[in-house]
Design an enzyme around this catalytic site. Sequence first.
Site, PDB file in Angstrom:
ATOM      1  N   ASP A 115      -1.570  46.821 -15.850  1.00 34.58           N
ATOM      2  CA  ASP A 115      -0.726  47.065 -14.677  1.00 34.58           C
ATOM      3  C   ASP A 115      -1.156  46.244 -13.471  1.00 34.58           C
ATOM      4  O   ASP A 115      -0.346  45.963 -12.595  1.00 34.58           O
ATOM      5  CB  ASP A 115      -0.792  48.549 -14.256  1.00 34.58           C
ATOM      6  CG  ASP A 115      -0.275  49.493 -15.323  1.00 34.58           C
ATOM      7  OD1 ASP A 115       0.005  49.026 -16.432  1.00 34.58           O
ATOM      8  OD2 ASP A 115      -0.168  50.698 -15.030  1.00 34.58           O
ATOM      9  N   ASP A 158       4.116  45.061 -10.184  1.00 37.87           N
ATOM     10  CA  ASP A 158       2.971  45.464 -10.990  1.00 37.87           C
ATOM     11  C   ASP A 158       2.841  44.410 -12.090  1.00 37.87           C
ATOM     12  O   ASP A 158       3.853  43.894 -12.591  1.00 37.87           O
ATOM     13  CB  ASP A 158       3.206  46.827 -11.642  1.00 37.87           C
ATOM     14  CG  ASP A 158       3.077  48.008 -10.677  1.00 37.87           C
ATOM     15  OD1 ASP A 158       2.968  47.772  -9.454  1.00 37.87           O
ATOM     16  OD2 ASP A 158       3.094  49.155 -11.156  1.00 37.87           O
ATOM     17  N   HIS A 216       7.421  49.102 -16.022  1.00 35.58           N
ATOM     18  CA  HIS A 216       6.597  48.295 -16.935  1.00 35.58           C
ATOM     19  C   HIS A 216       7.386  47.946 -18.206  1.00 35.58           C
ATOM     20  O   HIS A 216       7.948  48.814 -18.875  1.00 35.58           O
ATOM     21  CB  HIS A 216       5.254  48.973 -17.247  1.00 35.58           C
ATOM     22  CG  HIS A 216       4.478  49.257 -15.980  1.00 35.58           C
ATOM     23  ND1 HIS A 216       3.423  50.109 -15.921  1.00 35.58           N
ATOM     24  CD2 HIS A 216       4.630  48.771 -14.709  1.00 35.58           C
ATOM     25  CE1 HIS A 216       2.944  50.160 -14.684  1.00 35.58           C
ATOM     26  NE2 HIS A 216       3.680  49.343 -13.929  1.00 35.58           N
ATOM     27  N   ASP A 248       6.575  46.831 -21.172  1.00 35.71           N
ATOM     28  CA  ASP A 248       6.031  46.774 -22.530  1.00 35.71           C
ATOM     29  C   ASP A 248       6.300  47.989 -23.415  1.00 35.71           C
ATOM     30  O   ASP A 248       5.643  48.158 -24.448  1.00 35.71           O
ATOM     31  CB  ASP A 248       4.537  46.406 -22.507  1.00 35.71           C
ATOM     32  CG  ASP A 248       3.734  47.155 -21.472  1.00 35.71           C
ATOM     33  OD1 ASP A 248       4.312  47.943 -20.721  1.00 35.71           O
ATOM     34  OD2 ASP A 248       2.513  46.943 -21.416  1.00 35.71           O
ATOM     35  N   ARG A 274      17.323  50.644 -24.830  1.00 37.57           N
ATOM     36  CA  ARG A 274      17.213  49.843 -23.585  1.00 37.57           C
ATOM     37  C   ARG A 274      17.516  48.392 -23.962  1.00 37.57           C
ATOM     38  O   ARG A 274      16.626  47.539 -23.995  1.00 37.57           O
ATOM     39  CB  ARG A 274      15.804  49.944 -23.007  1.00 37.57           C
ATOM     40  CG  ARG A 274      15.348  51.365 -22.756  1.00 37.57           C
ATOM     41  CD  ARG A 274      13.896  51.399 -22.333  1.00 37.57           C
ATOM     42  NE  ARG A 274      13.396  52.762 -22.247  1.00 37.57           N
ATOM     43  CZ  ARG A 274      12.108  53.081 -22.098  1.00 37.57           C
ATOM     44  NH1 ARG A 274      11.193  52.102 -22.015  1.00 37.57           N
ATOM     45  NH2 ARG A 274      11.729  54.323 -22.030  1.00 37.57           N
ATOM     46  N   SER A 326       4.541  58.507 -19.397  1.00 40.81           N
ATOM     47  CA  SER A 326       5.376  57.575 -20.161  1.00 40.81           C
ATOM     48  C   SER A 326       6.198  58.311 -21.202  1.00 40.81           C
ATOM     49  O   SER A 326       5.993  59.491 -21.466  1.00 40.81           O
ATOM     50  CB  SER A 326       4.490  56.541 -20.848  1.00 40.81           C
ATOM     51  OG  SER A 326       3.625  55.956 -19.910  1.00 40.81           O
ATOM     52  N   SER A 327       7.104  57.571 -21.824  1.00 43.20           N
ATOM     53  CA  SER A 327       8.003  58.148 -22.817  1.00 43.20           C
ATOM     54  C   SER A 327       7.398  58.023 -24.218  1.00 43.20           C
ATOM     55  O   SER A 327       6.337  57.416 -24.401  1.00 43.20           O
ATOM     56  CB  SER A 327       9.339  57.398 -22.776  1.00 43.20           C
ATOM     57  OG  SER A 327       9.161  56.104 -23.320  1.00 43.20           O
ATOM     58  N   CYS A 375      -0.865  48.412 -22.657  1.00 41.49           N
ATOM     59  CA  CYS A 375      -1.188  48.829 -21.281  1.00 41.49           C
ATOM     60  C   CYS A 375      -2.702  48.880 -21.052  1.00 41.49           C
ATOM     61  O   CYS A 375      -3.181  48.554 -19.966  1.00 41.49           O
ATOM     62  CB  CYS A 375      -0.680  50.234 -21.001  1.00 41.49           C
ATOM     63  SG  CYS A 375       1.034  50.515 -21.317  1.00 41.49           S
TER      64      CYS A 375
END
Length: 376
Positions: A111, A199, A248, A250, A267, A301-302, A354
């Site tokens: 990040d 970021d 982000h 990734d 997405r 996060s998901s 990450c």
Amino acid sequence: MTEERKTIVNSWNEWDPLKHVIVGVADGCMIPPPEPAVECKVPIDSDMKGKWGPRPQDTVDKANIQLDNFAEILRKRGIRVDRPIPLDFSQAVKTPDFETESMFGCMPPRDVIATVGNEMIEATMSYRCRWFEYLCYRPLLEKYFKEDPNMRWEAAPKPRLTDRSYKEGYLSRVMTIEDRLKLTAARDFVTTEVEPLFDAAELARMGKDIIVQHGFTANPAGIDWLRRHFPDLRIHAMNFPGDPYPIHIDCTFVPLRPGLLLNNPIRNVRPEHRKLFEINGWEIVKSAQPAHKNPPPLCYSSVWLSMNVLVLDPKTVCVEASEVHQQEQLHKLGFEIVPVPFRDAYPFGGALHCATTDVYREGSCEDYFPKQVEGF
Ligand code: NVA
């Protein structure tokens, strides 16, 4: 033995053979207090809504076990691994422009630091609680600067992050996921254009071309800053409708090797952006479904951390150990899979990509997209 590898800062893409990397640390990580940029990013149904303070020590310990194990797996493969130095993240952050009651942590180096060729850039960041996070990497960057005479050490302009940097009432305008999806598809995000913001984890590096996600943590001014900073590279801004919290790149758009990238199936790459990949013979594969229905507790996060993989070389990839569907897909695409248990570290800022920042990958700056699309 691997510790003796000479320091070379060089990394142009996400797939060349990895030789030296930074792996994050979970010590002292905080759930930050509310602030304009954080608030809109905590999913509506998250167990983190309204909570802040130190993370439970047993969760920190478990995350560190997995981070240390990941570092060891990489070392055993001959990759040099360095670790950041945590600060006391419970301390308040105060500048002449803002004040917030705690910092965040230093688990996700991706990040904060972007490595582009022989240059390591400290990103502006976009949360107040992460303003000073670069300090955790300073001991390493100082060392690389001394040891590699060709290393370029840069810091993007530190942002002021006053209230002018955020749209007033952005959160209160957004009530449902459907509303959020409309806003993000229309590229209406929380930050204003008052100053450049990005970021480092918004960058996907592919040699001469770098994709930067325009979303909650990078604004067009930040992308413009990167464009002017790298006049010899081609910086493309993309956003991906379907993500209600675009933070982000990734878990959305993941280059795997020349000619192949993974795209999150909900997405999608916009049709007008797809052309660049098609005319240059790149295949965009929809990533496999995550193995889990929910992220672990207290995670930002998901479930799509499933596709947040770390490519070690064009034939080898680290995938989280329980993400069996992602492993199977990448195996079929010709990769050797290195399974890495990592779900305990997810809440601290993400998965395997990450949790790392490249220092050195072999290889040079190649042009993988000789045919360009005007205006993109
Ligand atoms: N915001 C992304 C995570 C990026 C590492 C997601 O939650 O899918």
